[in-house]
Motif scaffolding. Structure first.
Motif, short mmCIF file in Angstrom:
data_model
loop_
_atom_site.label_atom_id
_atom_site.label_comp_id
_atom_site.label_asym_id
_atom_site.label_seq_id
_atom_site.Cartn_x
_atom_site.Cartn_y
_atom_site.Cartn_z
N ASN A 253 0.83 -1.23 -0.09
CA ASN A 253 0.11 0.13 0.03
C ASN A 253 1.00 1.21 -0.04
O ASN A 253 0.69 2.21 -0.67
N LEU A 254 1.97 1.11 0.58
CA LEU A 254 2.89 2.42 0.65
C LEU A 254 3.36 2.71 -0.59
O LEU A 254 3.47 3.77 -1.05
N TYR A 255 3.97 1.46 -1.36
CA TYR A 255 4.41 1.82 -2.79
C TYR A 255 3.52 2.44 -3.56
O TYR A 255 3.54 3.12 -4.66
N HIS A 256 2.04 1.69 -3.31
CA HIS A 256 1.25 2.09 -4.35
C HIS A 256 0.83 3.54 -4.00
O HIS A 256 0.61 4.27 -4.94
N LEU A 257 0.83 3.99 -2.83
CA LEU A 257 0.70 5.39 -2.61
C LEU A 257 1.79 6.23 -3.33
O LEU A 257 1.43 7.25 -3.64
N GLY A 258 2.77 5.95 -3.05
CA GLY A 258 4.03 6.38 -3.58
C GLY A 258 4.08 6.79 -5.02
O GLY A 258 4.49 7.58 -5.79
N ASP A 259 3.32 5.79 -5.71
CA ASP A 259 3.32 5.67 -7.30
C ASP A 259 2.26 6.58 -7.80
O ASP A 259 2.34 7.04 -8.77
N VAL A 273 10.57 9.74 -13.22
CA VAL A 273 10.88 9.74 -11.58
C VAL A 273 10.54 8.26 -11.33
O VAL A 273 9.47 7.73 -11.67
N THR A 274 11.41 7.57 -10.65
CA THR A 274 11.13 6.18 -9.98
C THR A 274 10.94 6.34 -8.66
O THR A 274 11.87 6.96 -7.89
N LEU A 275 10.17 5.55 -7.80
CA LEU A 275 10.04 5.56 -6.52
C LEU A 275 11.08 4.48 -5.99
O LEU A 275 11.08 3.23 -6.41
N LYS A 276 11.93 4.91 -5.42
CA LYS A 276 13.16 3.98 -4.91
C LYS A 276 12.77 3.35 -3.64
O LYS A 276 13.23 2.41 -3.40
N ASN A 277 12.21 4.12 -2.68
CA ASN A 277 11.83 3.56 -1.27
C ASN A 277 10.45 4.26 -0.85
O ASN A 277 10.27 5.27 -0.94
N ALA A 278 10.16 3.30 -0.21
CA ALA A 278 8.77 4.03 0.79
C ALA A 278 8.76 3.32 2.20
O ALA A 278 8.88 2.09 2.45
N LEU A 279 8.72 4.38 3.28
CA LEU A 279 8.75 3.88 4.62
C LEU A 279 7.76 4.50 5.42
O LEU A 279 7.25 5.74 5.14
N GLN A 280 7.33 3.82 6.41
CA GLN A 280 6.42 4.38 7.35
C GLN A 280 7.27 4.96 8.75
O GLN A 280 7.48 3.93 9.38
N THR A 281 7.37 6.25 8.96
CA THR A 281 7.86 6.43 10.01
C THR A 281 7.25 7.27 11.16
O THR A 281 5.81 7.37 10.80
N GLU A 282 7.61 7.79 12.29
CA GLU A 282 6.97 8.42 13.45
C GLU A 282 6.43 9.49 12.78
O GLU A 282 5.43 10.12 13.46
N ASN A 283 6.99 10.27 11.85
CA ASN A 283 6.71 11.56 11.63
C ASN A 283 5.64 11.61 10.13
O ASN A 283 5.01 12.44 9.80
N PHE A 287 8.76 8.96 1.05
CA PHE A 287 8.69 8.37 -0.03
C PHE A 287 10.16 9.07 -0.62
O PHE A 287 10.41 10.24 -0.43
N VAL A 288 11.14 8.03 -1.11
CA VAL A 288 12.15 8.51 -1.58
C VAL A 288 12.23 8.30 -3.42
O VAL A 288 11.94 7.05 -3.66
N TYR A 289 12.43 9.43 -4.06
CA TYR A 289 12.31 9.26 -5.47
C TYR A 289 13.78 9.35 -6.29
O TYR A 289 14.69 10.15 -5.56
N ILE A 290 14.01 8.77 -7.36
CA ILE A 290 15.14 9.13 -8.18
C ILE A 290 14.72 9.40 -9.58
O ILE A 290 13.84 9.01 -10.24
N PHE A 324 15.29 12.63 -4.33
CA PHE A 324 14.64 13.90 -3.33
C PHE A 324 13.66 13.11 -2.62
O PHE A 324 13.45 11.78 -2.74
N GLN A 325 13.12 13.67 -1.43
CA GLN A 325 12.36 12.62 -0.75
C GLN A 325 11.15 13.66 -0.37
O GLN A 325 11.06 14.92 -0.39
N ILE A 326 9.84 12.99 -0.18
CA ILE A 326 8.61 13.41 0.11
C ILE A 326 8.31 12.70 1.44
O ILE A 326 8.14 11.74 1.72
N LEU A 327 7.98 13.74 2.51
CA LEU A 327 7.46 13.63 3.74
C LEU A 327 6.03 14.04 3.86
O LEU A 327 5.68 14.78 3.69
N GLN A 328 4.96 12.94 3.83
CA GLN A 328 3.56 13.11 3.98
C GLN A 328 3.03 13.14 5.23
O GLN A 328 3.37 11.90 5.91
N ARG A 329 2.48 13.61 5.96
CA ARG A 329 1.84 13.88 7.20
C ARG A 329 0.48 14.36 7.17
O ARG A 329 0.01 15.25 6.29
N GLU A 330 -0.34 13.82 8.09
CA GLU A 330 -1.73 14.36 8.20
C GLU A 330 -1.82 15.91 8.97
O GLU A 330 -0.83 16.01 9.69
N LYS A 331 -2.88 16.52 8.27
CA LYS A 331 -2.60 17.90 8.94
C LYS A 331 -3.19 17.99 10.46
O LYS A 331 -4.09 17.09 10.61
#
Length: 331
Positions: A253-259, A273-283, A287-290, A324-331
């Protein structure tokens, strides 16, 4: 078998299919390409995916970008599994070849070419033989000739249709052997042995060699599972299986969201752009893209647009000139 072993397994299959200069790239910094191989002066960049579920868009994007990096003519994703429909649609649009079930459709080794030519010749000979025998008077010789023609026709037809099948190869070997033995016995009985009987043995010999090569190939994933299940002392606890399945679904689901962000990023950055990695962090979700080109567009402008138009809160930061990276958080 893990991903590393599967890469070398793919390299071995490529060599068997007639590819040359087959090279496994280094495990780190491979730019999305695991194996590089040549076939008839065409350079292939291949990403190998050993999955227990269908391969998605990310692998297609990585293979496309990686093939560009290595100056390959053709980008390929090869897997022991299958591909999702979105992955197939994207591959068709980008011109990336998808090889599922570890099947290599392109390779034309020398043995394959020789056997295919012999099958075509034998099929044509059998058709011509049927035409010559048409209207012949019934006799023991006529029955013998019809038998040989039928054996030759069936063997060559199956050989053309199912070259990679072990069962079919064994059956075709048997039919060609029967044909060869029949010719030799007939010549011995009638004291008319010639070079024709030697030629009649060639298809049987070549198919026996081909069958031995198929037998020497590593076991398929299905065969490995059967053997593993037989040797397994006890089943994996249900709780552990459930946890692994849950983790896999979360990661999918994380990779699907990043896609989902990739089409927008491609348009804004004017690159692939290619999705290199997708992680669920505390923040939040990270998503890391190349990018296949150095990033010249202002990432802060994209960040502003994301935060205006989308529901969550986004931070977009550069890592290097292509990452580059994208950090997605809920508002």
């Amino acid at each position: 078998m893990d991903g590393y072993q599967y890469e070398h397994h793919c390299a071995k299959l490529l060599k068997q299919r007639g590819f040359r200069d087959v090279t496994v790239t280094k495990s780190s910094g491979d730019q999305g390409i695991d194996v590089i191989a040549y076939n008839e002066n065409v350079k292939y960049g291949i990403q190998c995916k050993y999955y227990s579920y269908p391969v998605g868009n990310q692998a297609v994007q990585q293979a496309y970008a990686g093939a560009k990096f290595y100056d390959c003519n053709i980008a390929v994703v090869m897997t022991n599994s299958t591909f999702t429909e979105p992955a197939k649609e994207l591959a068709k649009k980008l011109g990336v070849q998808l090889w599922e079930k570890s099947y290599i459709p392109n390779g034309n080794g020398s043995l394959y070419k020789i056997i295919r030519a012999i099958n075509v010749i034998c099929l044509l000979v059998s058709i011509f033989g049927f035409w010559l025998m048409k209207g012949s008077e019934h006799s023991a010789i006529t029955t013998y000739n019809y038998f040989n023609i039928i054996v030759l026709a069936v063997a060559s037809a199956i050989g053309l249709l199912y070259y990679r099948s072990l069962v079919a190869s064994m059956f075709v070997s048997l039919l060609y052997l029967i044909f060869a033995i029949s010719q030799v016995i007939f010549s011995v009985v009638h004291s008319n042995f010639s070079t024709y009987e030697i030629i009649a043995c060639i298809p049987a010999v070549l198919y026996m060699i081909h069958t031995v090569r198929l037998l020497s190939e590593p076991l398929s994933e299905e065969e490995r599972k059967i053997i593993a299940n037989k040797n397994k002392p006890q089943k994996t606890p249900a709780s552990e299986v459930d946890k692994l399945e849950l983790d896999r679904k979360i990661q999918d689901n994380l990779y699907h969201l990043g896609d989902l962000y990739i089409p927008i990023l491609n348009e804004k950055l004017h690159s692939v752009v290619t999705l290199k990695n997708a992680l669920q962090t505390e923040n939040g979700y990270l998503f890391v893209y190349i990018s296949d080109k150095p990033i010249s567009f202002d990432l802060s402008a994209i960040e502003t647009e994301f935060n205006i138009n989308l529901q969550d809160y986004y931070q977009i930061r550069p890592i290097s000139n292509t990452e580059f990276q994208i950090l997605q958080r809920e508002k």
